[in-house]
Design an enzyme around this catalytic site. Sequence first.
Site, PDB file in Angstrom:
ATOM      1  N   HIS A 122       0.866  -1.182   0.000  1.00 28.80           N
ATOM      2  CA  HIS A 122       0.000   0.000   0.000  1.00 28.80           C
ATOM      3  C   HIS A 122       0.907   1.237   0.000  1.00 28.80           C
ATOM      4  O   HIS A 122       2.025   1.180   0.529  1.00 28.80           O
ATOM      5  CB  HIS A 122      -0.826  -0.052   1.290  1.00 28.80           C
ATOM      6  N   ASP A 199       2.947  -4.326   8.010  1.00 30.11           N
ATOM      7  CA  ASP A 199       1.713  -3.555   7.848  1.00 30.11           C
ATOM      8  C   ASP A 199       0.567  -4.548   8.036  1.00 30.11           C
ATOM      9  O   ASP A 199       0.272  -5.346   7.145  1.00 30.11           O
ATOM     10  CB  ASP A 199       1.699  -2.926   6.454  1.00 30.11           C
ATOM     11  N   GLN A 202      -4.629  -5.019   7.237  1.00 30.27           N
ATOM     12  CA  GLN A 202      -5.639  -5.925   6.673  1.00 30.27           C
ATOM     13  C   GLN A 202      -5.648  -7.287   7.359  1.00 30.27           C
ATOM     14  O   GLN A 202      -6.414  -8.160   6.956  1.00 30.27           O
ATOM     15  CB  GLN A 202      -5.401  -6.116   5.166  1.00 30.27           C
ATOM     16  N   LYS A 225     -10.705  -0.188  10.584  1.00 28.80           N
ATOM     17  CA  LYS A 225     -10.931  -1.377   9.759  1.00 28.80           C
ATOM     18  C   LYS A 225     -11.366  -2.567  10.612  1.00 28.80           C
ATOM     19  O   LYS A 225     -11.570  -3.656  10.107  1.00 28.80           O
ATOM     20  CB  LYS A 225      -9.656  -1.724   8.979  1.00 28.80           C
ATOM     21  N   CYS A 365      -4.853   2.623  -3.549  1.00 30.88           N
ATOM     22  CA  CYS A 365      -3.582   3.074  -2.958  1.00 30.88           C
ATOM     23  C   CYS A 365      -2.436   2.113  -3.236  1.00 30.88           C
ATOM     24  O   CYS A 365      -1.548   1.937  -2.399  1.00 30.88           O
ATOM     25  CB  CYS A 365      -3.706   3.327  -1.457  1.00 30.88           C
TER      26      CYS A 365
END
Lengths: 422, 153
Positions: A122, A199, A202, A225, A365
């Site tokens: 991302h 990261d 998600q 999220k 993104c």
Amino acid sequence: MGLSARVRDEFPLLGQSAHGKPIVYLDSAATSQKPREVIDALVRYYEEYNANVHRGIYAIAEKATLAYEEARGKVAGFINARRPEEVVFTRGTTEAINLVAYAWGLHSLRAGDEIILTTMEHHSNLVPWQLIAGMTGARLKFWDFDGEGKISLEELDRLLTGRTRMVALAHQSNVLGTFNPVAEAARRARAAGALVLVDAAQSVPHMPVDVQQLGADFVAFSGHKMCGPTGIGALWARYEHLEALQPFHGGGEMIMLVELDRSTYKEPPWKFEAGTPNIAGAIVWGAAVDYLTRIGMEAIRAHEQQLTGYALVQLQEIKGLRIHGPKNPAERGGAIAFSMDGVHPHDIAQVLDQEGICVRAGHHCTQPLHRRLGVAATVRASLYLYNTADDIDALVRGLDKVLAYFAPSRRSGVGAEGRRGA
Amino acid sequence: MALDDLYREVILDHYSHPRNRGALDPADIKVEGANPLCGDELAFYLRVADGRVSEVRFEGHGCSISQASASMMTEQILGKTLEEARGLIETFKAMMRGQDPREDRDVGDLVALQGVRKFPVRIKCATLAWVALQQGLEEYEGKKAEAKATTEE
């Protein structure tokens, strides 16, 4: 399928409609919807104990401070951190990654040092490193994925050198859905003397994540999220790193003693939380963590895996539709990006919108990832605990309408007839 | 708000059968337009003879609205003087802002794009081609003025 259909009823927004149709929300990789109890927690904070933290002597200020620090403990427990003080509250994943890039990278990287990133990152795990590389003379090296959207550890071994200082990668791709082998990557990278940043924007919302098992140095993720509010997220780091890092932002709340020409700072994590923090955000995120914990992350992952498998099968039956990323639901999460022959993603999303179906169209993104796939944009449908097979069926019906509009010759039957009649 | 207002038959026709597709080399005017946020890209090639657009081609990729708008635009400007082309750009941009074209202005198929106004996020798709053409014309006139200044020195 999987979780009880009652879960859906706990989310007020999912009872709304758009263009006269019930909302089918398939954009949780962008942001999740919020259950009633999380929304209530926000109202309760502002109605009952809104006060600044870490300074008031009065009752509601103490209550707010306690709740803020309790939320840190909840988030830390959710990812199995060794202690709450390993969790720094940030505005979200992006700020957490920037914190590491600036507070560590800017001070530690030297010209010629290497940062390894995957080509599926991302922009939030790419642009900060570009900025820091520009300021320090460090070099970015890229770990590419294969035709199925997967990265190989052998490729990482090839990229790692004595100059590698950082390996930063997504746990789950926000486009391909791929689960990356972060634990093994962390083991190899750390053995080579590099730090590892994950990261997890998600992954933490969708499956059990144990930072001790991951073995990375830094893990970044966001509240919005995972059923929490926007504007709050966290950086988890090994405590010794937080102690060694320079401050990121300077200001109130992060200091011990301030003189005109110098200051001393608080212990981590407060050293990194300058200014009035997002108090409501943190507390309400804590409520979201309680909610998800009660349902159970194992159960959420099982539900999403089952639903992803169903979606992949249904979508692949649509003529001219191509899914980007792994096809095995055990190897991926519920962010499903696809292309359709001859129809632009914006046109697909436009037709779906008229059916009340919320998907994302664009580059999500990840411009370099899309360039690598050879497409300018994709459509992405992404799932969460409140989605059901009915949502997938609605998506498939919506895509039939898309075909009816843009490729009337390709499909006979209802869709094409409908168009002529319209 | 009905989808048929947006995806009028004539728009879908221009999308699936774009007019004046291709490139010109050499070209008097070559200009590119892009919307990096949606990934739409257009390139226009024009030849100018006696102050009129004598040939025009475009290439690129993007959504149905951006591609159809580009295709219609090439049809409309072919044979027009540069002055008339500039007028058409203004008329079209005004149409996207909500003003209907004056009755004495023949905008042909472009009328079909009026439906885009009901879908505000798509307006930039429709105007991409026109903004690019405007820039191309400005650069061309600029160069001509420069060349004229040089020869007159």
